[in-house]
Design an enzyme around this catalytic site. Structure first.
Site, PDB file in Angstrom:
ATOM      1  N   ASP A  13     -25.417 -31.991  10.333  1.00  0.00           N
ATOM      2  CA  ASP A  13     -25.690 -30.404  11.715  1.00  0.00           C
ATOM      3  C   ASP A  13     -27.118 -29.773  10.770  1.00  0.00           C
ATOM      4  O   ASP A  13     -26.821 -30.008   9.760  1.00  0.00           O
ATOM      5  CB  ASP A  13     -25.070 -29.810  11.793  1.00  0.00           C
ATOM      6  CG  ASP A  13     -26.025 -28.644  13.453  1.00  0.00           C
ATOM      7  OD1 ASP A  13     -26.427 -28.845  13.098  1.00  0.00           O
ATOM      8  OD2 ASP A  13     -25.162 -27.252  12.917  1.00  0.00           O
ATOM      9  N   ARG A  26     -38.111 -32.611  16.526  1.00  0.00           N
ATOM     10  CA  ARG A  26     -37.225 -32.712  16.273  1.00  0.00           C
ATOM     11  C   ARG A  26     -36.152 -34.475  15.778  1.00  0.00           C
ATOM     12  O   ARG A  26     -35.845 -34.226  15.183  1.00  0.00           O
ATOM     13  CB  ARG A  26     -35.989 -31.957  17.370  1.00  0.00           C
ATOM     14  CG  ARG A  26     -36.186 -30.953  17.707  1.00  0.00           C
ATOM     15  CD  ARG A  26     -35.345 -30.452  18.815  1.00  0.00           C
ATOM     16  NE  ARG A  26     -34.199 -30.684  19.394  1.00  0.00           N
ATOM     17  CZ  ARG A  26     -33.272 -29.851  18.097  1.00  0.00           C
ATOM     18  NH1 ARG A  26     -32.914 -28.880  17.548  1.00  0.00           N
ATOM     19  NH2 ARG A  26     -31.889 -30.052  17.927  1.00  0.00           N
ATOM     20  N   HIS A  30     -34.143 -36.383  13.413  1.00  0.00           N
ATOM     21  CA  HIS A  30     -33.038 -37.111  13.362  1.00  0.00           C
ATOM     22  C   HIS A  30     -33.203 -38.431  12.463  1.00  0.00           C
ATOM     23  O   HIS A  30     -32.075 -39.019  12.027  1.00  0.00           O
ATOM     24  CB  HIS A  30     -32.590 -37.218  14.840  1.00  0.00           C
ATOM     25  CG  HIS A  30     -32.449 -36.297  16.196  1.00  0.00           C
ATOM     26  ND1 HIS A  30     -31.379 -35.495  15.631  1.00  0.00           N
ATOM     27  CD2 HIS A  30     -33.204 -35.555  16.979  1.00  0.00           C
ATOM     28  CE1 HIS A  30     -31.172 -34.070  15.969  1.00  0.00           C
ATOM     29  NE2 HIS A  30     -31.918 -34.762  16.779  1.00  0.00           N
ATOM     30  N   THR A  59     -20.227 -35.122  23.101  1.00  0.00           N
ATOM     31  CA  THR A  59     -19.367 -35.088  24.396  1.00  0.00           C
ATOM     32  C   THR A  59     -20.327 -33.682  25.515  1.00  0.00           C
ATOM     33  O   THR A  59     -20.788 -34.456  26.318  1.00  0.00           O
ATOM     34  CB  THR A  59     -18.184 -34.418  25.235  1.00  0.00           C
ATOM     35  OG1 THR A  59     -17.935 -33.796  24.401  1.00  0.00           O
ATOM     36  CG2 THR A  59     -17.430 -35.965  24.983  1.00  0.00           C
ATOM     37  N   LEU A 124     -15.419 -49.472   2.797  1.00  0.00           N
ATOM     38  CA  LEU A 124     -15.077 -48.732   2.909  1.00  0.00           C
ATOM     39  C   LEU A 124     -15.282 -48.593   4.627  1.00  0.00           C
ATOM     40  O   LEU A 124     -15.919 -49.287   5.186  1.00  0.00           O
ATOM     41  CB  LEU A 124     -16.395 -47.772   2.789  1.00  0.00           C
ATOM     42  CG  LEU A 124     -17.299 -45.956   3.211  1.00  0.00           C
ATOM     43  CD1 LEU A 124     -16.167 -45.122   3.393  1.00  0.00           C
ATOM     44  CD2 LEU A 124     -18.831 -45.817   2.978  1.00  0.00           C
ATOM     45  N   LEU A 186     -16.179 -26.051  14.978  1.00  0.00           N
ATOM     46  CA  LEU A 186     -16.618 -27.484  14.618  1.00  0.00           C
ATOM     47  C   LEU A 186     -16.295 -28.000  16.017  1.00  0.00           C
ATOM     48  O   LEU A 186     -16.812 -29.660  15.651  1.00  0.00           O
ATOM     49  CB  LEU A 186     -14.667 -27.223  15.088  1.00  0.00           C
ATOM     50  CG  LEU A 186     -13.045 -27.107  13.889  1.00  0.00           C
ATOM     51  CD1 LEU A 186     -11.806 -27.311  13.995  1.00  0.00           C
ATOM     52  CD2 LEU A 186     -13.273 -27.750  13.241  1.00  0.00           C
ATOM     53  N   SER A 187     -16.896 -27.638  16.907  1.00  0.00           N
ATOM     54  CA  SER A 187     -17.423 -28.078  17.949  1.00  0.00           C
ATOM     55  C   SER A 187     -17.652 -29.498  18.631  1.00  0.00           C
ATOM     56  O   SER A 187     -17.554 -30.149  18.376  1.00  0.00           O
ATOM     57  CB  SER A 187     -19.702 -27.982  17.190  1.00  0.00           C
ATOM     58  OG  SER A 187     -19.557 -27.687  17.417  1.00  0.00           O
TER      59      SER A 187
END
Ligand code: IPE
Ligand code: IPE
Ligand code: MG
Length: 231
Positions: A13, A26, A30, A59, A124, A186-187
């Site tokens: 986040d 923005r 990202h 979602t 991994l 936790l969103s």
């Protein structure tokens, strides 16, 4: 000796805040965030942590402006194109959680190719959570369970049977859940899999998150006493 976490989950986040506080768009945040993912994977390989789940698009993130959504998926595409060879060489295996059918065509194609190309990776497993929501995952599992027993009377699934219906049933439980950018929620991420995870938060935004922060989170994890309800 306390053991290292086997599975770390990350709520990445603060990309937007990182960018706007620097007078950038923005989407620049990202973009920088994808570099952090690359650094994180390198570091997890180095310290031998075998599973990571990355919350990349929820979602709920469809509520964002269309242009931002487009920018996010374009950056995902770029990330795959740029880093796939390296991931194959390093033994990274890409898997996903979430309903990919809603993703742009190009992202779906690139992900399908990346999953196939990295399928034999042993070092991994990187679980990219895209159009992922824990409630959606659990509703789908419940629906799938009801469908398999169509016509018969519905039995309560065992935990083992139920887990098989989640997006990535073969990943171990989440040991450590990290969220950046000062938010402590936790969103809608991994409500089932993180039931006993240790939680670790940092004020740093995702683009600022470094190998030293991973080490700090892991060190803190190893100091904690996990009790799982026992004494
Ligand atoms: C996380 O950064 C990336 C995604 C949710 C896709 P944000 O875009 O949420 O950044 P903030 O929280 O607005 O700073
Ligand atoms: C959570 O971050 C989702 C991802 C990191 C992909 P958000 O920025 O979307 O979460 P909220 O809106 O602050 O809860
Ligand atoms: Mg956010």
């Amino acid at each position: 000796m306390p053991t290292q976490p086997q599975h770390i989950a990350v709520i990445m986040d603060g990309n937007g805040r990182w960018a706007t506080s620097r007078g950038l768009k923005r989407s620049e945040g990202h973009r920088e965030g994808t570099e952090t993912i690359d650094r994180l994977l390198d570091h997890l390989l180095k310290i031998k942590i075998p599973y990571v789940s990355l919350y990349a698009f929820s979602t709920e993130n469809w509520r964002r402006p269309k242009a931002e959504i487009t920018a996010i998926f374009n950056l995902l595409n770029e990330f795959i194109v740029k880093k796939l060879e390296k991931m194959v060489a390093n033994g990274v295996r890409i898997v996903t959680s979430g309903d990919l059918s809603r993703l742009p065509r190009k992202s779906r194609d690139l992900l399908a190719d990346a999953m196939q190309r990295t399928a034999k990776g042993k070092k991994l497993t990187a679980n990219f959570c895209l159009n992922y929501g824990a409630r959606d995952e659990l509703h789908r599992a419940a629906a799938a369970w009801a469908t398999t027993s169509a016509g018969k009377s519905l039995k309560v699934p065992t935990e083992k049977q139920f887990k098989k219906l989640l997006w990535q049933p073969n990943l171990p439980e989440i040991d450590l859940l990290v969220r950046t950018a000062g938010e402590q929620r936790l969103s809608n991420f991994m409500l089932y899999q993180a039931a006993y995870a240790e939680l670790w938060f940092t004020e740093k935004t995702w683009p600022e998150f470094s190998a030293a922060d991973v080490d700090a989170a892991v060190a803190e994890f190893m100091r904690r006493k996990r009790k799982f309800g026992g004494l």
